[in-house]
Design a protein around this motif. Structure first.
Motif, PDB file in Angstrom:
ATOM      1  N   LEU A  98       0.949  37.974  67.778  1.00  0.00           N
ATOM      2  CA  LEU A  98       1.054  37.993  66.322  1.00  0.00           C
ATOM      3  C   LEU A  98      -0.167  37.395  65.613  1.00  0.00           C
ATOM      4  N   VAL A  99      -0.842  36.459  66.248  1.00  0.00           N
ATOM      5  CA  VAL A  99      -1.960  35.759  65.591  1.00  0.00           C
ATOM      6  C   VAL A  99      -2.973  36.717  64.988  1.00  0.00           C
ATOM      7  N   PRO A 100      -3.513  37.687  65.728  1.00  0.00           N
ATOM      8  CA  PRO A 100      -4.524  38.564  65.120  1.00  0.00           C
ATOM      9  C   PRO A 100      -4.007  39.352  63.915  1.00  0.00           C
ATOM     10  N   GLN A 101      -2.719  39.661  63.912  1.00  0.00           N
ATOM     11  CA  GLN A 101      -2.143  40.421  62.812  1.00  0.00           C
ATOM     12  C   GLN A 101      -2.109  39.618  61.512  1.00  0.00           C
ATOM     13  N   TYR A 102      -2.131  38.295  61.625  1.00  0.00           N
ATOM     14  CA  TYR A 102      -1.979  37.455  60.445  1.00  0.00           C
ATOM     15  C   TYR A 102      -3.223  36.630  60.107  1.00  0.00           C
TER      16      TYR A 102
END
Length: 182
Positions: A98-102
């Motif tokens: 999820l980190v790269p998406q946010y």
């Protein structure tokens, strides 16, 4: 715990506290509405916001919250571990996924901070601050801030330990005057 880790954790904790009002927007994957931060407050001019953003870059604060989004995501995933300990590996993988998406949401943090500065300082004050942080001594401060904080915290911890021992002795003395030996 090492001082640099403690300093970063303190920074993240302060940032989390500052953004507590943004949690619902973050949870819904919706951009934080700056109007929510200060209801009724007049929005700073675009020129003042530009100066505030430049100041955050010059003084290094624009990057000081880089670990915040990954930290919040890891904390959110980690909140399910106690109820689902067998899923710890999957929860960690989901958090990493999820980190790269946010990551793009980091700009919202910077804008919250920029608005805070833009509201607190006039254009001329922001320009004075920029002049300082762009000067040789200002850049030196930014470049050495963490080392200075670490050294200061180390000194304060040593002082605190000495002071604590001193106070233990004083408490013993005062208790002895009252007829107690501790």
């Amino acid at each position: 715990m090492r001082l640099d880790i403690a300093g970063r954790l303190t920074g993240v904790a302060l940032a989390l506290a500052a953004l507590a009002g943004a949690a619902p927007a973050l949870a819904q994957n919706q951009p934080f509405n700056m109007g929510d931060a200060k209801a009724g407050a007049a929005a700073p001019s675009p020129e003042r916001m530009k100066l505030a953003n430049e100041l955050l870059v010059a003084n290094g604060e624009a990057t000081s919250f880089d670990a915040m989004i990954p930290g919040i995501i890891e904390q959110a995933a980690g909140s399910f571990v106690q109820a689902n300990p067998d899923l710890i590996r999957d929860l960690r993988e989901v958090a990493k996924q999820l980190v790269p998406q946010y990551e793009s949401r980091r700009s919202e943090i910077v804008q919250i901070l920029a608005r805070t500065y833009a509201t607190a300082f006039t254009d001329s004050e922001l320009e004075e601050l920029l002049t300082f942080y762009r000067s040789a001594v200002g850049r030196k401060l930014v470049e050495n801030r963490q080392k200075l904080l670490d050294a200061g915290l180390s000194g304060i911890q040593a002082w605190s330990a000495t002071f604590s021992r001193e106070m233990e002795g004083r408490v013993r003395e005062e208790m002895k005057k009252r007829g107690f030996t501790i």
